[in-house]
Scaffold this active site. Sequence first.
Site, short mmCIF file in Angstrom:
data_model
loop_
_atom_site.label_atom_id
_atom_site.label_comp_id
_atom_site.label_asym_id
_atom_site.label_seq_id
_atom_site.Cartn_x
_atom_site.Cartn_y
_atom_site.Cartn_z
N CYS A 91 0.93 -0.97 -0.22
CA CYS A 91 0.01 -0.03 0.10
C CYS A 91 0.89 1.24 -0.01
O CYS A 91 1.52 1.66 -1.03
CB CYS A 91 -0.90 -0.12 1.07
SG CYS A 91 -2.41 1.09 0.89
N HIS A 183 -3.69 -5.12 0.75
CA HIS A 183 -3.03 -5.39 1.98
C HIS A 183 -3.18 -6.98 2.39
O HIS A 183 -4.16 -7.53 2.71
CB HIS A 183 -3.93 -4.87 3.07
CG HIS A 183 -3.57 -3.46 3.21
ND1 HIS A 183 -2.43 -2.73 4.09
CD2 HIS A 183 -4.37 -2.29 2.72
CE1 HIS A 183 -2.53 -1.61 4.10
NE2 HIS A 183 -3.56 -1.36 3.17
N GLU A 185 -1.56 -8.70 4.44
CA GLU A 185 -1.10 -8.85 5.79
C GLU A 185 -2.17 -8.92 6.57
O GLU A 185 -1.95 -9.58 7.66
CB GLU A 185 -0.04 -8.03 6.32
CG GLU A 185 -0.39 -6.57 6.63
CD GLU A 185 -0.86 -5.61 5.45
OE1 GLU A 185 -0.87 -4.46 5.90
OE2 GLU A 185 -1.00 -6.07 4.45
#
Length: 256
Positions: A91, A183, A185
Amino acid sequence: MSGARVLVVEHEDGTGPAQFGERLTDQGLAIDLCRPWAGDTLPRTLDAYHGLLVLGGSMGPYDEDQAPWLPQVRKLLRQAVTWDLPTLGICLGMELLTVACGGEVRHAALPEVGLNDLTIHQAAFTDPLFAPLVDQDSRLRAVQWHWEETATLPEGAVALLTSERCTHQAYRIGTAVWGVQFHPEVLADDIRTWGAADVGPLHALGLEPGAVVAEVEREETRLRTLWGAFAEQWGRIVADGPGPFARQRIPVERLP
């Protein structure tokens, strides 16, 4: 895999490496988490590291008044590209990589928040990081949370993923440096606080924070499996790399 060290740059509270960090630690990689927002000092060079992970944040890649450490992050990203050091920008991390390497970032005409489908470019099928995922699943979904986007790729970058609203969702520079706008994660618990902090901006997009989190919760198992495997693949690339003492030394001050 044990012994490889990864520098992880966190830009603000609540935006840590989450399941990505857990997977890397489980693989035996050593995580050096640097939090410049909390007063940590970023290293001047990447001499001691096998990999670099630059995370997201609410600031933009040009917001140096808000985040005065951003110029040093860009220097480290340029050094990583010069060395072809295994690197992943997530990001804001991708946006910083874009700017650091001569590309352009702009405000997104249509920001993306919540779960989103990703379209695969042909290059992803032979990419060292993405190929294991796209061979298994032709339909990728990921969590998005961005109001900025890469408008122009750095010279020589290879486009890997796109989406309906955002042309550049993932790209590679060299053989081992990647940027992703989404994202990989995070899971539902990670974005719950983001939704609470961004109530106004989400309402402006016609979204309810609770509904965004609930949608991610419904696909939590699949997201954990898919992007956990992605994290592990990146960890293998880091561990299998040449290591910090095998690379050509170029002082960071001499980088463009």
